[in-house]
Scaffold this active site. Structure first.
Site, PDB file in Angstrom:
ATOM      1  N   CYS A 290       0.723  -1.142  -0.025  1.00  0.00           N
ATOM      2  CA  CYS A 290       0.307  -0.094  -0.504  1.00  0.00           C
ATOM      3  C   CYS A 290       0.997   1.169   0.073  1.00  0.00           C
ATOM      4  O   CYS A 290       1.347   1.649   1.162  1.00  0.00           O
ATOM      5  CB  CYS A 290      -0.693  -0.002   1.035  1.00  0.00           C
ATOM      6  SG  CYS A 290      -1.559  -1.777   1.367  1.00  0.00           S
TER       7      CYS A 290
ATOM      8  N   GLU B  83      -1.677   7.395  -2.206  1.00  0.00           N
ATOM      9  CA  GLU B  83      -2.998   7.320  -1.845  1.00  0.00           C
ATOM     10  C   GLU B  83      -3.405   8.728  -3.318  1.00  0.00           C
ATOM     11  O   GLU B  83      -3.344   8.795  -4.549  1.00  0.00           O
ATOM     12  CB  GLU B  83      -2.468   8.736  -1.129  1.00  0.00           C
ATOM     13  CG  GLU B  83      -1.310   8.260  -0.075  1.00  0.00           C
ATOM     14  CD  GLU B  83      -1.384   8.945   0.993  1.00  0.00           C
ATOM     15  OE1 GLU B  83      -1.189   9.977   1.192  1.00  0.00           O
ATOM     16  OE2 GLU B  83      -0.976   8.311   2.437  1.00  0.00           O
TER      17      GLU B  83
ATOM     18  N   TRP C 168      -5.810   2.313  -4.866  1.00  0.00           N
ATOM     19  CA  TRP C 168      -5.145   0.547  -6.197  1.00  0.00           C
ATOM     20  C   TRP C 168      -4.386   0.075  -5.287  1.00  0.00           C
ATOM     21  O   TRP C 168      -2.819  -0.397  -6.177  1.00  0.00           O
ATOM     22  CB  TRP C 168      -4.203   1.839  -6.869  1.00  0.00           C
ATOM     23  CG  TRP C 168      -5.431   3.396  -7.631  1.00  0.00           C
ATOM     24  CD1 TRP C 168      -4.366   4.725  -7.348  1.00  0.00           C
ATOM     25  CD2 TRP C 168      -6.235   3.552  -7.703  1.00  0.00           C
ATOM     26  NE1 TRP C 168      -5.767   5.338  -7.718  1.00  0.00           N
ATOM     27  CE2 TRP C 168      -6.453   4.752  -8.872  1.00  0.00           C
ATOM     28  CE3 TRP C 168      -6.922   2.449  -8.757  1.00  0.00           C
ATOM     29  CZ2 TRP C 168      -7.354   5.032  -9.255  1.00  0.00           C
ATOM     30  CZ3 TRP C 168      -8.408   2.660  -9.565  1.00  0.00           C
ATOM     31  CH2 TRP C 168      -8.688   4.486  -9.815  1.00  0.00           C
TER      32      TRP C 168
ATOM     33  N   THR D  80      -3.640  -3.599  -4.647  1.00  0.00           N
ATOM     34  CA  THR D  80      -3.672  -4.675  -5.188  1.00  0.00           C
ATOM     35  C   THR D  80      -4.216  -5.532  -4.154  1.00  0.00           C
ATOM     36  O   THR D  80      -2.861  -5.815  -3.263  1.00  0.00           O
ATOM     37  CB  THR D  80      -2.685  -5.527  -6.039  1.00  0.00           C
ATOM     38  OG1 THR D  80      -2.415  -4.213  -6.662  1.00  0.00           O
ATOM     39  CG2 THR D  80      -2.881  -6.491  -6.490  1.00  0.00           C
TER      40      THR D  80
ATOM     41  N   SER E 261       9.435  13.148   0.232  1.00  0.00           N
ATOM     42  CA  SER E 261      10.163  12.024   0.248  1.00  0.00           C
ATOM     43  C   SER E 261      10.819  10.854   0.706  1.00  0.00           C
ATOM     44  O   SER E 261      10.090   9.723   1.097  1.00  0.00           O
ATOM     45  CB  SER E 261       9.659  11.821  -1.135  1.00  0.00           C
ATOM     46  OG  SER E 261      10.799  12.422  -1.707  1.00  0.00           O
TER      47      SER E 261
ATOM     48  N   GLU F 222       2.775   1.336 -10.953  1.00  0.00           N
ATOM     49  CA  GLU F 222       4.286   0.984 -10.293  1.00  0.00           C
ATOM     50  C   GLU F 222       4.755   1.919 -11.435  1.00  0.00           C
ATOM     51  O   GLU F 222       6.028   2.001 -11.448  1.00  0.00           O
ATOM     52  CB  GLU F 222       4.637  -0.207 -10.661  1.00  0.00           C
ATOM     53  CG  GLU F 222       4.220  -1.106 -10.065  1.00  0.00           C
ATOM     54  CD  GLU F 222       4.612  -2.576  -9.575  1.00  0.00           C
ATOM     55  OE1 GLU F 222       5.858  -2.494  -8.860  1.00  0.00           O
ATOM     56  OE2 GLU F 222       4.101  -3.642  -9.445  1.00  0.00           O
ATOM     57  N   GLY F 223       4.666   3.827 -11.869  1.00  0.00           N
ATOM     58  CA  GLY F 223       5.039   4.273 -12.588  1.00  0.00           C
ATOM     59  C   GLY F 223       4.828   4.111 -13.467  1.00  0.00           C
ATOM     60  O   GLY F 223       5.086   3.810 -14.597  1.00  0.00           O
ATOM     61  N   THR F 224       4.402   5.349 -14.085  1.00  0.00           N
ATOM     62  CA  THR F 224       2.814   5.992 -15.786  1.00  0.00           C
ATOM     63  C   THR F 224       4.773   5.932 -16.303  1.00  0.00           C
ATOM     64  O   THR F 224       5.791   5.831 -16.084  1.00  0.00           O
ATOM     65  CB  THR F 224       2.294   7.234 -15.489  1.00  0.00           C
ATOM     66  OG1 THR F 224       3.328   8.623 -15.286  1.00  0.00           O
ATOM     67  CG2 THR F 224       1.483   6.916 -14.627  1.00  0.00           C
TER      68      THR F 224
END
Length: 408
Positions: free
Chosen positions: A128, A131, A162, A164, A184, A388-390
């Protein structure tokens, strides 16, 4: 150190063929049903567990393959079967990678077995990170983790999206902010054990594709976990935060956060998933083009179709080569000096979207119906350029790595 090779050894070929057989005989026959049901295919996961595919031992063997090719070969074959079901089978792996990337040996030994359960009582796990207001922008994360020193517990509050297996998982791995001033760099990962009060499932998403994979919000309200559930331990966290503060004062180099460490390790694997979906669509299109007759001849006799298939196969093979290179580099400790991990994920993801769209076009009206699997494959392929990163984020990572400039 293993030399880079394009030739699989005997063991790797046996695993590949075994997985291909499972994908062909078990996953594919169930694909349309579970896509329509939009539910976790527990019976298929259990079958995978019974034969040893859904297990810690299997993924450990592939993860520690000295050539780096174990995981991409496995992902390609399973996702060749069906992306939604395959993601339900391998989704736990992202949480496991989160523990492997950030946890202690004791944490790895304690929690990863619990993520999988047993063949008689299978479990799933969830990672997770995203957000509602913090997807690509991980610095905008709001989920907080506050340390209660008197009880040696961390208190987590926030909402993840989002995820899974979110909410239906036994073990949840949650990335949270421990020092808001560091952005971050002030993040850490936590294990939320099964049955912990305060964790609940929020909205379950009805998705365009990969519909057999459960995706939902995870709500954390005053969730208390023991200090031992901080991945890596508090001493390591305190040291990392101290370095980050010092570098922030000096304007020094970027410090990687817990979520990014997980994503960097998994990008080539996502590329391999995309290759599997693209290959599956290409094979359907090739078979259709050789058997479908128009104007008295197979449609592959037309250059317009034949050239499309030639381009599809070429791009699939090129994507696989990028994935294998990145996987080998990661396993052998070679740094991604040109963002090779992001390159593999970017290119393979875009190829999956293009190839599945071309497959639909080659099948024409039939390709637009659910009677043929390319319609589902095309819907499934859209996710690879997003999660997992566009693709845009991958390009940003590549450009920053190549130029050394903080491009925005």
């Amino acid at each position: 150190m293993a030399e880079f090779t394009l030739e699989l050894n005997d063991d790797q070929r046996q695993v590949r063929d075994w997985l291909h057989g499972f994908a062909k005989d078990v996953i594919r026959p169930a694909a349309a049903e579970w896509d329509e049901r939009e539910e976790t295919p527990w019976p298929v996961i259990q079958e995978a567990a019974k034969v040893g595919i859904y297990s810690l031992d299997f993924y450990a063997q592939q993860f520690f393959d000295p050539t780096g090719l174990g995981i991409p070969v496995a992902m390609e074959e399973l996702f060749w079967g069906d992306a939604g079901i395959a993601l339900s089978i391998v989704g736990t792996g992202l949480a496991a990678v989160g523990v492997l990337a950030n946890g202690t040996e004791e944490q790895i030994g304690t929690w990863i077995p619990q993520m999988y359960g047993t063949p008689e009582d299978v479990k799933v796990a969830a990672f997770c990170s995203s957000e509602p207001d913090a997807g690509s922008d991980v610095a905008a994360m709001r989920t907080r983790a506050v340390y209660d020193e008197a009880k040696d517990e961390w208190v987590l509050d926030g909402t993840k999206t989002w995820a899974t297996n979110g909410g239906i998982a036994g073990v949840h791995v949650v990335v949270a902010v421990v020092d808001p001033e560091l952005g971050s760099k002030g993040h850490a990962s936590f294990i939320v054990p099964p049955g912990t009060p305060g964790l609940s499932q929020g909205q379950k998403f009805k998705k365009h594709g990969i519909r057999a994979s459960h995706t939902a919000e995870v709500v954390l309200e005053g969730v208390r976990v023991p200090g031992s559930c901080l991945l890596g331990g508090k001493d390591k966290l305190d040291e990392r935060l101290a370095r980050a503060r010092e570098k922030a004062r000096k304007g020094g180099e970027r410090v990687k956060n817990a979520a990014m460490a997980t994503f960097e390790a998994s990008r080539p694997a996502v590329g391999a998933m995309a290759v599997g979906t693209a290959r599956a669509a290409y094979e359907v299109a090739l078979d259709y083009a050789t058997t479908r007759h128009q104007f008295g001849r197979p449609i592959i006799d037309n250059q317009g179709v034949a050239f499309q298939l030639a381009d599809m196969r070429t791009r699939i093979d090129a994507a696989r080569l990028l994935v294998w290179r990145a996987s080998w580099m990661a396993t052998t400790g070679k740094p991604f000096t040109s963002a090779e991990g992001s390159m593999s994920k970017l290119y393979a993801s875009e190829v999956a979207k293009e190839v599945t769209a071309q497959a639909v076009q080659i099948l024409g009206g039939n390709g637009y119906t659910r009677e043929y699997p390319v319609e589902r494959m095309h819907r499934d392929a859209a996710i690879y350029t997003i999660f997992e990163g566009t693709s845009e984020i991958q390009r940003l990572v590549i450009a920053r790595t190549l130029s050394g400039v903080p491009i925005r």
